[in-house]
Every structure is written in structure tokens, then in C-alpha cells.
Motif scaffolding. Structure first.
Motif, mmCIF file in Angstrom:
data_model
loop_
_atom_site.group_PDB
_atom_site.id
_atom_site.type_symbol
_atom_site.label_atom_id
_atom_site.label_comp_id
_atom_site.label_asym_id
_atom_site.label_seq_id
_atom_site.Cartn_x
_atom_site.Cartn_y
_atom_site.Cartn_z
ATOM 1 N N VAL A 10 9.180 -23.454 -24.701
ATOM 2 C CA VAL A 10 7.999 -22.670 -25.079
ATOM 3 C C VAL A 10 8.048 -21.291 -24.431
ATOM 4 N N GLU A 11 8.451 -21.240 -23.159
ATOM 5 C CA GLU A 11 8.558 -19.950 -22.468
ATOM 6 C C GLU A 11 9.606 -19.063 -23.134
ATOM 7 N N LEU A 12 10.716 -19.658 -23.565
ATOM 8 C CA LEU A 12 11.726 -18.881 -24.282
ATOM 9 C C LEU A 12 11.161 -18.339 -25.583
ATOM 10 N N ALA A 13 10.459 -19.201 -26.332
ATOM 11 C CA ALA A 13 9.875 -18.769 -27.610
ATOM 12 C C ALA A 13 8.893 -17.628 -27.406
ATOM 13 N N GLU A 14 8.081 -17.707 -26.342
ATOM 14 C CA GLU A 14 7.120 -16.634 -26.049
ATOM 15 C C GLU A 14 7.850 -15.334 -25.691
ATOM 16 N N THR A 15 8.935 -15.442 -24.957
ATOM 17 C CA THR A 15 9.718 -14.257 -24.599
ATOM 18 C C THR A 15 10.303 -13.592 -25.836
ATOM 19 N N LEU A 16 10.772 -14.398 -26.771
ATOM 20 C CA LEU A 16 11.419 -13.866 -27.970
ATOM 21 C C LEU A 16 10.438 -13.155 -28.895
ATOM 22 N N GLN A 17 9.148 -13.436 -28.741
ATOM 23 C CA GLN A 17 8.155 -12.779 -29.591
ATOM 24 C C GLN A 17 8.140 -11.269 -29.386
ATOM 25 N N HIS A 18 8.702 -10.801 -28.278
ATOM 26 C CA HIS A 18 8.726 -9.361 -28.001
ATOM 27 C C HIS A 18 9.896 -8.672 -28.694
ATOM 28 N N MET A 19 10.801 -9.443 -29.297
ATOM 29 C CA MET A 19 11.919 -8.845 -30.023
ATOM 30 C C MET A 19 11.431 -8.212 -31.314
ATOM 31 N N LYS A 20 12.158 -7.199 -31.784
ATOM 32 C CA LYS A 20 11.798 -6.545 -33.040
ATOM 33 C C LYS A 20 11.874 -7.533 -34.202
ATOM 34 N N ALA B 186 3.236 -24.742 -29.557
ATOM 35 C CA ALA B 186 4.200 -24.440 -30.621
ATOM 36 C C ALA B 186 3.519 -23.687 -31.752
ATOM 37 N N PHE B 187 2.303 -24.080 -32.065
ATOM 38 C CA PHE B 187 1.539 -23.392 -33.114
ATOM 39 C C PHE B 187 1.283 -21.940 -32.718
ATOM 40 N N ARG B 188 1.033 -21.700 -31.443
ATOM 41 C CA ARG B 188 0.719 -20.338 -30.981
ATOM 42 C C ARG B 188 1.910 -19.401 -31.091
ATOM 43 N N VAL B 189 3.118 -19.929 -31.005
ATOM 44 C CA VAL B 189 4.301 -19.073 -31.162
ATOM 45 C C VAL B 189 4.832 -19.124 -32.590
ATOM 46 N N GLU B 190 3.997 -19.642 -33.511
ATOM 47 C CA GLU B 190 4.291 -19.656 -34.946
ATOM 48 C C GLU B 190 5.590 -20.396 -35.267
ATOM 49 N N ALA B 191 5.779 -21.544 -34.610
ATOM 50 C CA ALA B 191 6.955 -22.364 -34.900
ATOM 51 C C ALA B 191 6.913 -22.857 -36.340
ATOM 52 N N VAL B 192 8.078 -22.952 -36.953
ATOM 53 C CA VAL B 192 8.175 -23.445 -38.333
ATOM 54 C C VAL B 192 7.832 -24.922 -38.390
ATOM 55 N N ASP B 193 8.305 -25.689 -37.391
ATOM 56 C CA ASP B 193 8.066 -27.131 -37.385
ATOM 57 C C ASP B 193 8.243 -27.672 -35.975
ATOM 58 N N TYR B 194 7.887 -28.960 -35.812
ATOM 59 C CA TYR B 194 7.902 -29.615 -34.518
ATOM 60 C C TYR B 194 8.487 -31.001 -34.727
ATOM 61 N N LEU B 195 9.773 -31.156 -34.443
ATOM 62 C CA LEU B 195 10.478 -32.416 -34.669
ATOM 63 C C LEU B 195 10.507 -33.232 -33.387
ATOM 64 N N LEU B 196 10.249 -34.530 -33.525
ATOM 65 C CA LEU B 196 10.275 -35.421 -32.371
ATOM 66 C C LEU B 196 11.552 -36.249 -32.368
ATOM 67 N N LYS B 197 12.104 -36.458 -31.171
ATOM 68 C CA LYS B 197 13.253 -37.336 -31.010
ATOM 69 C C LYS B 197 12.774 -38.788 -31.004
#
Length: 239
Positions: free
Chosen positions: A64-74, A92-103
Motif C-alpha cells: 500500500v505504501e508503494l502504491a501511495e508513493t507511485l501516485q506522485h508519478m506523472k 486499496a480503494f483509496r489508491v484506485e486499485a483495479v482489483d484485490y485478489l486474495l491468495k
């Protein structure tokens, strides 16, 4: 449409399982794997993937922290979380993930995620230019101007003017409104006060490293070009 993917998971067996399942989807090309968010950043910055299949609980920076960091990319990659934990769905919803798959991964759920991903990455449909013309109101008539006949458009104070080879015409439309109306034609904003028909450009004049001007066909006026627009303008004008 080929989709370039990176799998990020600190468990090698999980990466192998996901790699095997994704091999059933010919549109997905896995271009890299990483056991941590830190290693993933190197791949993301050098290879610019379209999507990350991203675990959450990892050593160091979590998913999640990685996804939040990537939001600053162009242009950040799309995210599909692939995790054993249900508790992060809201984040996951807050970083606009396409989907959430469970193992353990389910083939049908993965197929649905890939389908959603294709919809997310599908290029926006570009509407062709309409047959309409720009209407200019004078005292006793309305003049209709073909967009392709315009040389440039400029703002002076609170007034906006359309310039063609036939003359200069005031308009009640703002420069921003005209930029929107002309977006499907060959117009380029070269300055906060100017839009130019790039088909009419003849010369780009550089007076110094900070001062640039354009010369357009059949006009003596030199149009100022903001330094911030020069690189993109040249890429647009040149083969």
C-alpha cells in the motif's frame, strides 16, 4: 493490446503461481519480478510497466505504501493487489486499485481482474472534428470562420481575438474555451496568451536561451513562446 506487468511479492512460490496463471493470458507480458517494494522501484522506473501485481505484507515498505508513493508519478502503473490479507481493501480503494485478489489465487477472479485492467487501460476514444465553424458576431452580421483558416488566437487584457489571413476578429469566448473547442484541430498553446495553428508555423526564432518567438505564414507578427512549451512544441512540429 499488450500489457506489460511486474509481479511484486516476497514469497517466491506466490510469484511463480501468479506467473503461471498469467501465462494463460496472452495479452499480459510479465517483464519483471521483485521480492520487495524497494527492488520493484528500480524496475518500475527503468521499464515503466502498465500494471503491478502487488503483494501487501512485505519486508520493508509494504504494498500500500508503494502504491501511495507511485501516485506522485506523472503516469503511475495500474495496481492489482494480490495478497493473503483482506484488511487492506479500503486502502486499496483509496489508491484506485483495479482489483484485490486474495491468495490462493482463483483463475476466474484473476480473469475478471485482467478484464477490468483492459478496460482501465483502453485508450480514450477520440472524436473526429465536427463540421462546425467558429461564429464571430459583428454589428450587423455573423461571420463563420473555418478553424483550419486561423493563424493564431490571442488574449489581450480581457479581450480575445481570432486572427486569420483575412483579418482579425474579436470573440466573446475565452482563450480556455477556444482551446477546448479547437482541441481536435492543429492548435498548440505556446504562451498563456496565445494558441497557434501549428500548420501555419514557418519559423521558431531563438533570441536567447530564454526568449523564443514564432513566425506564422502571411503574418508579420512574432508570437511569443514560453520557455516551458519549447521542447513539446518542437516535438510536435518536427518529424
Amino acid at each position: 493490446m499488450e500489457i506489460r506487468a511486474v509481479i511484486i511479492d516476497d514469497e517466491p512460490l506466490s510469484r511463480q503461481e501468479l506467473l503461471h496463471l498469467l501465462s494463460e493470458h496472452p495479452d499480459i507480458q510479465v517483464i519483471g519480478e521483485a521480492p520487495s517494494a524497494e527492488k520493484a522501484m528500480e524496475i518500475i522506473l527503468t521499464k515503466e510497466p502498465d500494471v503491478l501485481f502487488l503483494d501487501i505484507e512485505m519486508t520493508g515498505m509494504n504494498g500500500v505504501e508503494l502504491a501511495e508513493t507511485l501516485q506522485h508519478m506523472k503516469k503511475p502503473p495500474a495496481i492489482i493487489f494480490a495478497t493473503a490479507y483482506q484488511d487492506y481493501a479500503v486502502k486499496a480503494f483509496r489508491v484506485e486499485a483495479v482489483d484485490y485478489l486474495l491468495k490462493p489465487f482463483d483463475e476466474n477472479q484473476l480473469a475478471q481482474a485482467v478484464s477490468r485492467l483492459k478496460m482501465r487501460l483502453k485508450p480514450a476514444e477520440v472524436k473526429p472534428p465536427s463540421a462546425g465553424r467558429l461564429a464571430v458576431q459583428s454589428e450587423d452580421r455573423i461571420i463563420y470562420l473555418e478553424p483550419d483558416e486561423l493563424l493564431y488566437v490571442y488574449r489581450e487584457g480581457r479581450d480575445t481575438f481570432l486572427v486569420s489571413e483575412k483579418g482579425t476578429y474579436p470573440t466573446k469566448l475565452s482563450l480556455k474555451e477556444l482551446e477546448q473547442k479547437l482541441k481536435h484541430y492543429s492548435f498548440f498553446r505556446v504562451h498563456k496568451g496565445y494558441l497557434v495553428n501549428i500548420k501555419k508555423v514557418e519559423e521558431l526564432v531563438s533570441w536567447s536561451t530564454n526568449v523564443f518567438e514564432l513566425k506564422v505564414r502571411n503574418s508579420e507578427k512574432l508570437i511569443p513562446v514560453s520557455r516551458n512549451y519549447v521542447k513539446e512544441l518542437r516535438e510536435t512540429l518536427e518529424l
